[in-house]
Design a protein around this motif. Structure first.
Motif: not given
Length: 123
Positions: A10-26
């Motif tokens: 998804x080159x137009x909308x990559x996940x990014x480190x901050x959102x990955x960290x947010x997901x992993x907080x669950x």
């Protein structure tokens, strides 16, 4: 390495480190990767949201390995994990124009809940 691969899909909308960290907080967050040797060829994430609703996010299979049942396998693994965690339902989001993904999700039992429209205007 994961974020680089995800951005390849998804080159137009990559996940990014901050959102990955947010997901992993669950507390129930998990990821399933399919490897060929040391190479990630497919992946997905899953967790329980408020109300014990399962969430599946970032389902992807890299281009050379598509059409081999890998995405379906990832979905079934995520759904099984979420059911084992106590979830009675699962949700995911997909772009309405992504016909291949829509077909895949419907083939494993997902039904369209609503169609989201986003608007954009350059100023």
């Amino acid at each position: 390495m994961y974020l680089k691969l995800e951005a390849e899909i998804w080159p137009e909308t990559p996940l990014g480190l901050e959102r990955l960290r947010e997901y992993k907080e669950h507390s129930s967050w998990t990821a399933t990767n399919v490897l060929e040797g040391d190479t990630i060829i497919g992946s997905t994430m899953a967790w329980l949201d408020e109300g014990n609703v399962g969430v599946i996010e970032d389902v992807f299979v890299r281009d050379p390995w598509r059409q081999r049942g890998i995405a379906k396998y990832l979905l079934y693994r995520a759904m099984s994990y979420l059911q084992d965690q106590g979830s009675a339902s699962v949700k995911l989001e997909v772009k309405a124009a992504n016909e291949a993904a829509l077909s895949l999700y419907q083939s494993v039992g997902f039904a369209k809940d609503q169609e989201e429209h986003r608007f954009y205007l350059s100023l």
